[in-house]
Design an enzyme around this catalytic site. Structure first.
Site, mmCIF file in Angstrom:
data_model
loop_
_atom_site.group_PDB
_atom_site.id
_atom_site.type_symbol
_atom_site.label_atom_id
_atom_site.label_comp_id
_atom_site.label_asym_id
_atom_site.label_seq_id
_atom_site.Cartn_x
_atom_site.Cartn_y
_atom_site.Cartn_z
ATOM 1 N N THR A 1 0.816 -1.215 0.000
ATOM 2 C CA THR A 1 0.000 0.000 0.000
ATOM 3 C C THR A 1 0.849 1.264 0.000
ATOM 4 O O THR A 1 1.983 1.258 0.486
ATOM 5 C CB THR A 1 -0.987 0.026 1.192
ATOM 6 O OG1 THR A 1 -1.803 1.182 1.087
ATOM 7 C CG2 THR A 1 -0.282 0.023 2.528
ATOM 8 N N ARG A 2 0.289 2.331 -0.573
ATOM 9 C CA ARG A 2 0.929 3.653 -0.528
ATOM 10 C C ARG A 2 -0.046 4.673 0.041
ATOM 11 O O ARG A 2 0.176 5.875 -0.031
ATOM 12 C CB ARG A 2 1.392 4.092 -1.928
ATOM 13 C CG ARG A 2 0.391 3.903 -3.037
ATOM 14 C CD ARG A 2 0.831 4.571 -4.317
ATOM 15 N NE ARG A 2 0.187 5.844 -4.444
ATOM 16 C CZ ARG A 2 -0.956 6.059 -5.100
ATOM 17 N NH1 ARG A 2 -1.579 5.064 -5.714
ATOM 18 N NH2 ARG A 2 -1.460 7.257 -5.165
ATOM 19 N N HIS B 1 -7.972 2.522 5.639
ATOM 20 C CA HIS B 1 -9.277 2.808 6.228
ATOM 21 C C HIS B 1 -9.981 1.469 6.463
ATOM 22 O O HIS B 1 -9.416 0.417 6.247
ATOM 23 C CB HIS B 1 -10.065 3.745 5.315
ATOM 24 C CG HIS B 1 -9.333 5.029 5.054
ATOM 25 N ND1 HIS B 1 -9.087 5.950 6.051
ATOM 26 C CD2 HIS B 1 -8.737 5.520 3.934
ATOM 27 C CE1 HIS B 1 -8.401 6.957 5.554
ATOM 28 N NE2 HIS B 1 -8.159 6.719 4.281
ATOM 29 N N HIS C 1 -9.906 -1.202 3.698
ATOM 30 C CA HIS C 1 -8.629 -1.922 3.538
ATOM 31 C C HIS C 1 -8.438 -2.947 4.650
ATOM 32 O O HIS C 1 -7.935 -4.040 4.431
ATOM 33 C CB HIS C 1 -7.446 -0.954 3.592
ATOM 34 C CG HIS C 1 -7.537 0.167 2.615
ATOM 35 N ND1 HIS C 1 -7.920 1.433 2.979
ATOM 36 C CD2 HIS C 1 -7.322 0.195 1.286
ATOM 37 C CE1 HIS C 1 -7.921 2.212 1.918
ATOM 38 N NE2 HIS C 1 -7.570 1.489 0.868
ATOM 39 N N ARG D 1 -8.087 -3.616 -6.955
ATOM 40 C CA ARG D 1 -8.511 -2.845 -8.126
ATOM 41 C C ARG D 1 -7.441 -1.795 -8.434
ATOM 42 O O ARG D 1 -6.913 -1.162 -7.541
ATOM 43 C CB ARG D 1 -9.837 -2.167 -7.766
ATOM 44 C CG ARG D 1 -10.486 -1.458 -8.886
ATOM 45 C CD ARG D 1 -11.782 -0.809 -8.412
ATOM 46 N NE ARG D 1 -12.391 -0.094 -9.502
ATOM 47 C CZ ARG D 1 -12.029 1.114 -9.874
ATOM 48 N NH1 ARG D 1 -11.075 1.747 -9.225
ATOM 49 N NH2 ARG D 1 -12.633 1.696 -10.892
#
Ligand code: PPS
Length: 568
Positions: A194-195, A199, A202, A288
């Site tokens: 992740t970058r 929330h 996720h 996605r």
């Protein structure tokens, strides 16, 4: 069940004693000061994160990677890991030579034994690796405007790791993570790349992924370089720490990855998989629009939302990692829980907040509902992103000499000072040339240095909550874009094109410079004997012909109000 191979993987470091010796010997070698991106690449080369690479790609490996995602020996590798240098530096370097690779403070990190030196076809690299030679792609822009013209390739001998002062306890090499998994007896490990701040969606997605794969979870955020404009990694890591407590105890861990992302979508997903495999993981989540760069210059997405999943699937066996694919997760109101977008029960109400909407709410200080995020995460984000009306910003006027930039800029400064609240600094073209850039002329190179200096000062002002007003000619699109990127890391960048036509500027000729330029007495004069690249998409364009200054400055004020930067 097959156990993951958690044996140590090869690193490129020499022993401590050899490193001490090499460091002394390397002092006499030609030195290359690595860029921020190259330091990230070097760290992962040296610690085995990019295994099986043994150094920066040779020309044959580079061609294979660009053409068909394979090294010259056929091994799958989707991303060119190249050492780009300036033509000037490359002139003095020949294959067979060793060079010292240093960090930005001059500390020697490694030695590169140069085997190859070549000038790459960057347009081809952009097309093949990133899908289009389009400057709207951050990595294509980097390739053309930041990366050096020449590539050097060859094996690397590692002397020492780059030094990090932040979050030391959360940074692990592939071998450290492998040892950790061995110690805890974790047999299946699903990694989440992740970058962005995490929330609830996720958290739900990663938790479900781990449950489906019957695996432990590694949250593996990128803290090297991400997309320009992303939330800074300091804030993100504090957010991740808060979310870690939401997972069942001992099921999940987090480690920071000093990767420089390229936002290459499908190819990047394959690359991310190989990197996680090297870190001892067995599964990898691809959601996605994985590593998506946003819109291209025609306003369309560079890649389809599930292209990354498709490419990963195609190479899954070779990557040696199982993909856990996920659709977009949305909140279903009636069930008060999250569902993948394609599994929402019929007739239910779906709630979702996009990244853009979240940024708007933060900017404007609006409510962020509990169903969307955790209170700890929201308060962290609010700490670093106060509402726009409290943040610093830059107004960047650009236009021909005599177009009216300085006059409007001065009027704007006074109006903003009258409103109060934030310090205002005017960086006028002429004034900057007197105080900051007195040694510079008007060649392309010098103009670029001048504008980047202005950009740097404006970015510092913006970062510290002030208002910077810049009024240089700034004739080149690429340089203006570089300045925009520098500033948008800290606050808004408002580009105002003072679009007064050249005929009008020349007729005014307030400084008598156009006359001299026409007579050939001033060389490289913008609009006469030097180009002015008209901004394609400024926040505002004003033409001062027949309009008074006050009106133009007012137009800027209205724009700032509409962007939420000042309160009406
Ligand atoms: S640049 O291209 O952005 O670095 O130029 P800038 O620093 O804004 O230029 C400031 C003023 O320099 C005067 N001047 C010239 N302008 C353009 N081309 C040439 N060759 C040149 N030589 C001198 C000119 O008065 C610019 O001021 P403004 O306020 O724009 O009229």
């Amino acid at each position: 069940m097959t156990l993951p191979n958690l044996a140590p993987i090869p690193e490129l470091y020499v022993s401590h004693e050899s490193a001490l010796k090499l460091k002394v010997e390397a002092a006499t070698l030609p030195s290359w000061d690595l860029t921020a991106r190259q330091i990230c690449d070097l760290e992962l080369l040296m610690n085995g994160g990019f295994s099986p690479l043994k150094g920066f790609l040779s020309e044959a490996d580079y061609n294979g990677v660009v053409d068909n995602m394979r090294l010259a020996d056929g091994t799958l590798w989707p991303m060119p890991i190249t050492l780009d240098v300036s033509e000037k530096f490359a002139e003095g370097i020949a294959p067979g030579q060793d060079i010292a690779l240093r960090d930005q403070e001059g500390v020697i990190l490694a030695i590169l034994s140069v085997t190859d030196k070549w000038e790459p076809n960057k347009a081809k690299e952009a097309e093949n690796v990133f899908g289009a030679d389009d400057l709207a792609h951050p990595a294509v822009n980097y390739l053309h405007h930041t990366a050096g013209k020449i590539y050097l390739g060859g094996p690397v001998t590692g002397i020492q790791q780059p030094v990090h002062y932040d979050f030391k306890a959360r940074r692990d090499t592939p071998n450290e993570l492998r040892a950790y998994f061995r110690k805890l007896g974790w047999r299946k490990i699903v990694a989440f790349q992740t970058r962005n701040p995490l929330h609830r969606a996720h958290q739900e997605l990663t938790f479900r992924a781990a449950r489906e794969a019957e695996a432990n979870l590694l949250i593996h955020p990128v803290v090297g370089m991400t997309k320009p404009g992303d939330v800074d990694h300091f804030t993100r890591v504090r957010c991740y720490e808060a979310v870690l407590d939401k997972y069942p105890q001992s099921t999940t861990t987090m480690s920071l990855l000093n990767l420089a992302m390229r936002m290459a979508g499908p190819r990047e997903a394959v690359w991310h998989g190989l990197i996680r495999k090297n870190h001892g993981c067995t599964h990898f989540i691809v959601g996605r629009d994985h590593a998506g760069p946003g819109k291209n210059s025609e306003g369309k997405d560079f890649y389809g939302p599930y292209d990354a999943q498709d490419l990963f699937k195609q190479y899954e066996a070779e990557i040696g990692l199982t993909m856990v694919d996920f659709k977009h997760m949305v909140y279903v109101q009636e069930r008060a829980s999250y569902f993948p977008a394609n599994e929402v029960p019929e007739g239910c109400t779906v709630l979702d907040i996009s990244g853009t909407e979240l940024r708007r709410r933060l900017r404007e200080g609006l409510d962020i509902p509990e169903w969307f995020s955790f209170p700890e995460v929201v308060s962290e984000l609010r700490r670093t992103s106060p509402p726009r009306a409290k943040q610093g910003f830059t107004v960047f006027f650009t236009g021909l000499s005599g177009s009216g930039k300085s006059t409007i800029a001065n009027a704007l400064m006074v109006k903003l000072m009258e409103m109060g609240g934030r310090p205002v600094t005017l960086l006028d073209g002429d004034v900057v040339r007197k105080h900051l850039s007195s040694e510079l002329g008007f060649s392309k190179e010098h103009r670029d240095i001048n504008i980047k200096r202005i950009g740097y000062v404006a970015s510092e002002i913006t970062k510290n909550g002030g208002i910077a007003i810049c009024a240089p000619i700034a004739p080149y699109t690429a340089t203006r874009r570089a300045v925009r990127e520098m500033i948008e890391a800290y606050g808004a960048f408002v580009e105002v094109h003072v679009a007064t036509p050249i005929e009008e500027c020349e007729a005014r000729d307030r400084k008598g410079l156009y006359k001299l330029a026409r007579e050939g007495k001033i060389k490289e004069f913008t609009g006469i004997s030097d180009p002015y690249e008209v901004p394609g998409n400024p926040e505002l364009a004003v033409d001062t012909t027949g309009v008074d200054v006050d009106h133009c400055a007012h137009q800027v004020i209205l724009k700032l109000e509409s962007m939420g930067l000042i309160k009406g």
